[in-house]
Design a protein around this motif. Structure first.
Motif, PDB file in Angstrom:
ATOM      1  N   ASN A 200     -69.887  -6.007 -51.743  1.00 17.96           N
ATOM      2  CA  ASN A 200     -68.674  -5.692 -52.490  1.00 17.96           C
ATOM      3  C   ASN A 200     -68.760  -6.433 -53.819  1.00 17.96           C
ATOM      4  N   ALA A 201     -67.868  -6.121 -54.737  1.00 15.21           N
ATOM      5  CA  ALA A 201     -67.798  -6.879 -55.983  1.00 15.21           C
ATOM      6  C   ALA A 201     -66.668  -7.887 -55.951  1.00 15.21           C
ATOM      7  N   SER A 202     -65.705  -7.732 -55.038  1.00 12.21           N
ATOM      8  CA  SER A 202     -64.567  -8.644 -54.969  1.00 12.21           C
ATOM      9  C   SER A 202     -64.977 -10.038 -54.514  1.00 12.21           C
TER      10      SER A 202
ATOM     11  N   SER B 293     -61.639   1.036 -50.424  1.00  8.46           N
ATOM     12  CA  SER B 293     -62.230   0.126 -51.406  1.00  8.46           C
ATOM     13  C   SER B 293     -63.605   0.657 -51.747  1.00  8.46           C
TER      14      SER B 293
ATOM     15  N   GLY C 149     -66.917   0.306 -54.914  1.00  8.81           N
ATOM     16  CA  GLY C 149     -67.384  -0.393 -56.099  1.00  8.81           C
ATOM     17  C   GLY C 149     -68.878  -0.296 -56.257  1.00  8.81           C
TER      18      GLY C 149
ATOM     19  N   VAL D 141     -57.978  -4.158 -58.943  1.00 12.40           N
ATOM     20  CA  VAL D 141     -59.374  -4.045 -59.340  1.00 12.40           C
ATOM     21  C   VAL D 141     -59.932  -5.457 -59.500  1.00 12.40           C
TER      22      VAL D 141
ATOM     23  N   VAL E 232     -63.352  -7.794 -60.791  1.00 16.26           N
ATOM     24  CA  VAL E 232     -64.613  -7.889 -61.514  1.00 16.26           C
ATOM     25  C   VAL E 232     -65.192  -9.270 -61.244  1.00 16.26           C
TER      26      VAL E 232
ATOM     27  N   GLY F 148     -70.285  -7.012 -61.148  1.00 15.24           N
ATOM     28  CA  GLY F 148     -69.785  -5.921 -60.327  1.00 15.24           C
ATOM     29  C   GLY F 148     -68.316  -5.642 -60.548  1.00 15.24           C
ATOM     30  N   VAL F 149     -67.878  -4.476 -60.092  1.00 13.78           N
ATOM     31  CA  VAL F 149     -66.479  -4.064 -60.174  1.00 13.78           C
ATOM     32  C   VAL F 149     -66.104  -3.390 -58.856  1.00 13.78           C
ATOM     33  N   GLN F 150     -64.887  -3.655 -58.371  1.00 14.26           N
ATOM     34  CA  GLN F 150     -64.411  -3.119 -57.103  1.00 14.26           C
ATOM     35  C   GLN F 150     -62.984  -2.610 -57.280  1.00 14.26           C
ATOM     36  N   PHE F 151     -62.744  -1.409 -56.799  1.00 11.54           N
ATOM     37  CA  PHE F 151     -61.396  -0.818 -56.832  1.00 11.54           C
ATOM     38  C   PHE F 151     -60.889  -0.720 -55.410  1.00 11.54           C
ATOM     39  N   SER F 152     -59.645  -1.167 -55.179  1.00  6.44           N
ATOM     40  CA  SER F 152     -59.068  -1.144 -53.835  1.00  6.44           C
ATOM     41  C   SER F 152     -57.642  -0.617 -53.896  1.00  6.44           C
TER      42      SER F 152
END
Length: 447
Positions: free
Chosen positions: A34-36, A71, A73, A402, A404, A440-444
């Motif tokens: 993940n990116a989170s 989630s 990313g 989000v 990063v 990285g970037v993660q959208f949840s």
């Protein structure tokens, strides 16, 4: 007999598939699921459960996520491997037969440039609260992968010129909330591994031992297998939570083809059956038992602003002490790797600046499974590394956020004196300067 020696030498080429396959976390494992978690160096990964990516790190964490959650990313990784030659030598024998008086062993070649390159690691997760006691989840990621590529003709070309490995893992999971403070999770994993490996092979005159030039062999192989993972989550106090997770070994049986081509040998010599018969595809198959992993994590809510995270993880790289290959038309061979089990320790913190913004930081020590200079492969010039990470999370509203993150990996100075195959590949001797950058970037979103 000389023909047999030639084929046996060439068969060592195929072992590059294994050498690369056991060739990043340390080794060729990709922690970046993940990116989170990047911003806190993945500290507390089995206990934080802040989004649906807990499916991978600890499925029991799904019980921390009400309703339905998605989630997704991507993480971009740029490793750098810069070699400085310190006395590399070419093969010393023609398939085990000492070189004759009319030809020496091949020499020359540069340092290979930077063998690292950018790679992307995508991920996607989904969780669903079926009822107050049961959760279902699904995760898709790439838990293993790496690529190293040197300039053609470099000094260590008989060890490796290019290696890439890609994986995909599909992970359906279920979690149970046994009590208000104790949860359990279980998942199954289907994993597929693809590898592409290339290296040079010195070719010598079967009669005189004279060096004639190089062939190139390219191995492509694919395999898949099943594994499982499980986890426990314990809310010890209102402010402190512990997580323990385990992912099983996965034994991959890979089938592939070795395609041998002429790079610099005078075609007139290929009329000799000992040499001309080498060109063309050869069937190959091998097995590799990918390591199991265990993570113990803690998350502590210090106050309304600060959250502290930590974990200790273990990876059982000793499941790959050596690699064996079975060939069609080429004798079987094996490669001694002597990988060791490895540990990772991480500490991190989250600072909630406002209802919208949370800032993250972390450090980690990541131990390599490669401990001996004599067995360090060019396809994985690995060593212990230190993580320094920063990240931020922005909440658009209570349901959407989000993340990063950025991390720089400082890799310990790495020496190599690979003497595992001095007759067929020569001795790779020198030093590596290595590092890595991860972003990285993660959208949840929670429904």
């Amino acid at each position: 007999m000389k023909t047999q020696y030639t084929l046996k030498t060439l068969s060592a080429l195929i072992l590059g598939l294994g050498a690369a396959g056991v060739a990043h976390a340390a080794g060729f494992q990709l922690l970046e699921q993940n990116a989170s978690g990047i911003g806190s160096a993945y500290a507390g990964s089995a206990a934080i459960a802040e989004d649906a990516s807990t499916v991978y790190f600890n499925p029991a964490g799904m019980t921390m996520l009400p309703g339905m959650n998605v989630s997704a990313g991507a993480v971009a990784i740029k490793p750098s491997f810069k070699f400085s030659d310190g006395g590399t030598t070419g093969p010393t024998a023609f398939g085990g037969v000492p070189l004759g008086p009319f030809g020496g062993r091949p020499t020359g070649g540069g340092d290979g440039g930077d063998a690292g390159s950018w790679a992307a690691v995508p991920n996607a997760y989904f969780t669903w609260e079926v009822n107050p006691r049961v959760w279902l989840g699904l995760g898709v990621g790439a838990p293993f992968g790496l690529m190293t590529e040197y300039e053609q003709g470099w000094a260590g070309r008989y060890h490796s010129e290019k290696f890439s490995i890609e994986s995909i893992n599909i992970n359906p999971s279920i979690a149970f909330k046994a009590t208000d403070t104790l949860s359990f999770g279980l998942g199954v994993n289907w994993m597929q591994l693809d590898a592409d490996y290339r290296k040079a092979q010195a070719i010598h005159n079967p009669g005189t031992g004279a060096y004639l030039g190089d062939f190139q062999a390219r191995v492509k192989a694919k395999g898949d297998a099943w594994g499982w993972n499980a986890g426990v989550l314990w809310q010890a106090t209102p402010d402190t939570r512990f997580g323990l997770s385990y992912r099983s070994k996965v034994k991959i049986d890979a089938d592939g083809t070795t395609r041998v081509s002429n790079r610099s040998v005078n075609p007139a010599f290929l009329a000799a059956p000992q040499l001309g018969g080498l060109i063309g595809p050869h069937d190959a198959e091998t097995s590799v038992e990918l390591p199991d992993t265990a993570i113990l994590s803690v998350v502590h809510q210090l106050n309304d602003r600060w959250t502290l995270l930590g974990d200790v993880s273990w990876t059982g790289w000793s499941s790959i002490p050596e690699l064996k290959i079975q060939n069609t038309g080429i004798p079987d061979a094996k490669l001694d790797l002597r990988f060791k089990d490895a540990w990772r320790v991480a500490l991190g913190a989250h600072y909630r600046y406002s209802d919208s913004w949370t800032f993250k930081g972390g450090v980690a020590w990541d131990q390599s499974p490669v401990r001996d200079d004599a067995f360090r492969p060019a396809s994985l010039p690995d060593n212990d590394r230190y993580w320094v990470s920063l990240g931020a999370q922005y909440r658009f509203n209570k349901n959407t956020k989000v993340d990063v993150g950025y991390a720089h990996l400082f890799v310990k100075n790495t020496s190599v004196n690979n003497t595992s195959d001095p007759k067929g590949a020569g001795v790779l001797k020198g030093d590596y300067k290595s590092s890595a950058d991860i972003i990285g970037v993660q959208f949840s979103h929670q429904f």
